[in-house]
Design a protein around this motif. Structure first.
Motif, PDB file in Angstrom:
ATOM      1  N   SER A  15       0.831  -1.204   0.000  1.00 60.66           N
ATOM      2  CA  SER A  15       0.000   0.000   0.000  1.00 60.66           C
ATOM      3  C   SER A  15       0.864   1.251   0.000  1.00 60.66           C
ATOM      4  O   SER A  15       2.074   1.195   0.217  1.00 60.66           O
ATOM      5  CB  SER A  15      -0.928   0.015   1.222  1.00 60.66           C
ATOM      6  OG  SER A  15      -0.174   0.167   2.414  1.00 60.66           O
ATOM      7  N   ILE A  16       0.231   2.397  -0.259  1.00 63.58           N
ATOM      8  CA  ILE A  16       0.883   3.696  -0.141  1.00 63.58           C
ATOM      9  C   ILE A  16       0.192   4.447   0.990  1.00 63.58           C
ATOM     10  O   ILE A  16      -0.995   4.756   0.907  1.00 63.58           O
ATOM     11  CB  ILE A  16       0.807   4.498  -1.447  1.00 63.58           C
ATOM     12  CG1 ILE A  16       1.461   3.724  -2.591  1.00 63.58           C
ATOM     13  CG2 ILE A  16       1.498   5.855  -1.277  1.00 63.58           C
ATOM     14  CD1 ILE A  16       1.376   4.430  -3.944  1.00 63.58           C
ATOM     15  N   HIS A  17       0.936   4.718   2.044  1.00 65.51           N
ATOM     16  CA  HIS A  17       0.386   5.286   3.275  1.00 65.51           C
ATOM     17  C   HIS A  17       1.114   6.592   3.551  1.00 65.51           C
ATOM     18  O   HIS A  17       2.342   6.625   3.627  1.00 65.51           O
ATOM     19  CB  HIS A  17       0.614   4.300   4.427  1.00 65.51           C
ATOM     20  CG  HIS A  17      -0.141   4.623   5.673  1.00 65.51           C
ATOM     21  ND1 HIS A  17      -1.104   3.780   6.208  1.00 65.51           N
ATOM     22  CD2 HIS A  17      -0.077   5.684   6.518  1.00 65.51           C
ATOM     23  CE1 HIS A  17      -1.585   4.308   7.316  1.00 65.51           C
ATOM     24  NE2 HIS A  17      -0.974   5.469   7.531  1.00 65.51           N
ATOM     25  N   ALA A  18       0.376   7.683   3.685  1.00 69.80           N
ATOM     26  CA  ALA A  18       0.978   8.993   3.933  1.00 69.80           C
ATOM     27  C   ALA A  18       0.888   9.361   5.402  1.00 69.80           C
ATOM     28  O   ALA A  18      -0.042   8.954   6.111  1.00 69.80           O
ATOM     29  CB  ALA A  18       0.299  10.062   3.089  1.00 69.80           C
ATOM     30  N   VAL A  19       1.863  10.140   5.852  1.00 73.11           N
ATOM     31  CA  VAL A  19       1.847  10.730   7.186  1.00 73.11           C
ATOM     32  C   VAL A  19       1.973  12.229   6.998  1.00 73.11           C
ATOM     33  O   VAL A  19       2.934  12.712   6.399  1.00 73.11           O
ATOM     34  CB  VAL A  19       3.007  10.207   8.059  1.00 73.11           C
ATOM     35  CG1 VAL A  19       2.958  10.856   9.437  1.00 73.11           C
ATOM     36  CG2 VAL A  19       2.951   8.689   8.179  1.00 73.11           C
ATOM     37  N   ILE A  20       0.986  12.985   7.486  1.00 71.65           N
ATOM     38  CA  ILE A  20       0.996  14.428   7.319  1.00 71.65           C
ATOM     39  C   ILE A  20       0.834  15.104   8.681  1.00 71.65           C
ATOM     40  O   ILE A  20       0.519  14.469   9.684  1.00 71.65           O
ATOM     41  CB  ILE A  20      -0.100  14.916   6.347  1.00 71.65           C
ATOM     42  CG1 ILE A  20      -1.495  14.675   6.929  1.00 71.65           C
ATOM     43  CG2 ILE A  20       0.043  14.241   4.991  1.00 71.65           C
ATOM     44  CD1 ILE A  20      -2.621  15.327   6.109  1.00 71.65           C
ATOM     45  N   GLY A  21       1.019  16.404   8.680  1.00 67.93           N
ATOM     46  CA  GLY A  21       0.864  17.196   9.893  1.00 67.93           C
ATOM     47  C   GLY A  21       1.649  18.481   9.791  1.00 67.93           C
ATOM     48  O   GLY A  21       2.516  18.625   8.923  1.00 67.93           O
ATOM     49  N   PRO A  22       1.387  19.441  10.678  1.00 63.43           N
ATOM     50  CA  PRO A  22       2.125  20.716  10.644  1.00 63.43           C
ATOM     51  C   PRO A  22       3.604  20.509  10.924  1.00 63.43           C
ATOM     52  O   PRO A  22       4.029  19.445  11.399  1.00 63.43           O
ATOM     53  CB  PRO A  22       1.459  21.535  11.769  1.00 63.43           C
ATOM     54  CG  PRO A  22       0.187  20.824  12.087  1.00 63.43           C
ATOM     55  CD  PRO A  22       0.385  19.392  11.753  1.00 63.43           C
ATOM     56  N   ASN A  23       4.408  21.523  10.660  1.00 65.08           N
ATOM     57  CA  ASN A  23       5.814  21.467  11.036  1.00 65.08           C
ATOM     58  C   ASN A  23       5.938  21.214  12.535  1.00 65.08           C
ATOM     59  O   ASN A  23       5.223  21.819  13.341  1.00 65.08           O
ATOM     60  CB  ASN A  23       6.514  22.786  10.688  1.00 65.08           C
ATOM     61  CG  ASN A  23       6.694  22.964   9.192  1.00 65.08           C
ATOM     62  OD1 ASN A  23       6.841  21.996   8.455  1.00 65.08           O
ATOM     63  ND2 ASN A  23       6.677  24.209   8.733  1.00 65.08           N
ATOM     64  N   GLY A  24       6.843  20.306  12.905  1.00 64.07           N
ATOM     65  CA  GLY A  24       7.025  19.974  14.311  1.00 64.07           C
ATOM     66  C   GLY A  24       6.042  18.957  14.850  1.00 64.07           C
ATOM     67  O   GLY A  24       6.014  18.691  16.059  1.00 64.07           O
ATOM     68  N   ALA A  25       5.249  18.353  13.957  1.00 64.97           N
ATOM     69  CA  ALA A  25       4.244  17.392  14.411  1.00 64.97           C
ATOM     70  C   ALA A  25       4.839  16.047  14.808  1.00 64.97           C
ATOM     71  O   ALA A  25       4.185  15.250  15.479  1.00 64.97           O
ATOM     72  CB  ALA A  25       3.188  17.175  13.329  1.00 64.97           C
ATOM     73  N   GLY A  26       6.082  15.754  14.366  1.00 64.19           N
ATOM     74  CA  GLY A  26       6.714  14.480  14.706  1.00 64.19           C
ATOM     75  C   GLY A  26       6.851  13.533  13.537  1.00 64.19           C
ATOM     76  O   GLY A  26       7.203  12.367  13.722  1.00 64.19           O
TER      77      GLY A  26
END
Length: 258
Positions: free
Chosen positions: A31-42
């Motif tokens: 699968s293709i799984h993305a991880v997103i979040g603001p800067n500094g989210a980890g």
């Protein structure tokens, strides 16, 4: 062959700072799984924990059925995990082909004596490495740039060359840290096509970190959202797009504008 990735209650502290706090996610094989979040989210911290650059304070990481928590990077890489970085780490003076051959080095099966004397085994291994480098360059759309110095390539081409070099290690899981950063829209669309080919033709599992929503929403099957080191949400691209908490924390507007 692709591999699943399981992250359970993963966390790390740097002194009094909690950089990642009890994050869990499951990435299906192929699968293709993305991880997103603001800067500094980890997000990059998560990649560093999975690939062994950091040792977690809490939690567990498993590749397929094998726990890899806390293993050094070279042992995790040997089990089939490769990654790229936010900044391209290419040998600028070497050609595109030579950069890929660097990644193929650990798979060459000959000793110092065979290389010094240029014995048949050495020549066979070198020919096979050259053929594999050509295949990988073609896969990422750089066949015509094989002899071009990496430093002379456009940014989008450099990003794809870094992909080819990571593929040279023959991974089952490929982790990408902001591969679309700085790309024009047309280059981002080319990247989407390359990532789909890697999954479809090589059967890889891909974990993608990026801020470019054109790529994230265009290629991912599931998305995990981090905020302040914690998991905020997870779901399909459409579910994440419509999640009010995600919109408020990251996308910046009403759900219908996201």
């Amino acid at each position: 062959m692709s591999a699943s990735l399981v992250v359970e209650d993963l966390g790390i502290r740097f002194g009094g700072l909690v950089a990642l706090d009890a994050v869990s996610m499951r990435v299906a094989p192929g699968s293709i799984h993305a991880v997103i979040g603001p800067n500094g989210a980890g997000k990059t911290t998560l990649l560093n924990l999975v690939t062994g650059l950091y040792r977690p304070t809490t939690g567990r990481v498993a590749l397929g059925e094998e726990t890899i928590t806390g293993l050094p990077p070279h042992r995790i890489a040997a089990r089939g995990v490769a990654r790229t970085f936010q900044n391209t780490e290419l040998f600028a003076e070497l050609s595109a082909r030579e950069n890929v051959l660097v990644g193929l080095h650990r798979h060459l099966r000959y000793g110092i004596a065979a290389a010094t004397l240029r014995l048949p085994g050495y020549r066979r291994a070198e020919r096979e490495a050259a053929r594999r480098a050509e295949r990988l360059l073609a896969l990422v759309g750089l066949r015509e740039q094989a002899e071009t110095a990496a430093g002379d390539l456009a940014l989008g081409q450099q990003r794809r060359l870094e992909l080819a070099r990571a593929l040279a290690t023959r991974p089952r899981l490929l982790m990408l840290d902001e591969p679309a950063a700085g790309l024009r829209a047309s280059e981002a669309d080319e990247l989407i096509g390359v990532l789909r080919r890697l999954r479809d033709e090589l059967g890889l599992t891909l974990v993608l970190i990026d801020h470019v929503m054109r790529v994230v929403m265009g290629v991912s099957e599931r998305i995990t959202v981090l905020n302040h080191g914690r998991k905020l949400a997870e779901g399909t691209p459409e579910e994440v797009r419509r999640n009010p908490a995600v919109v408020a924390a990251y996308l910046g507007g009403a759900p219908h504008d996201a």
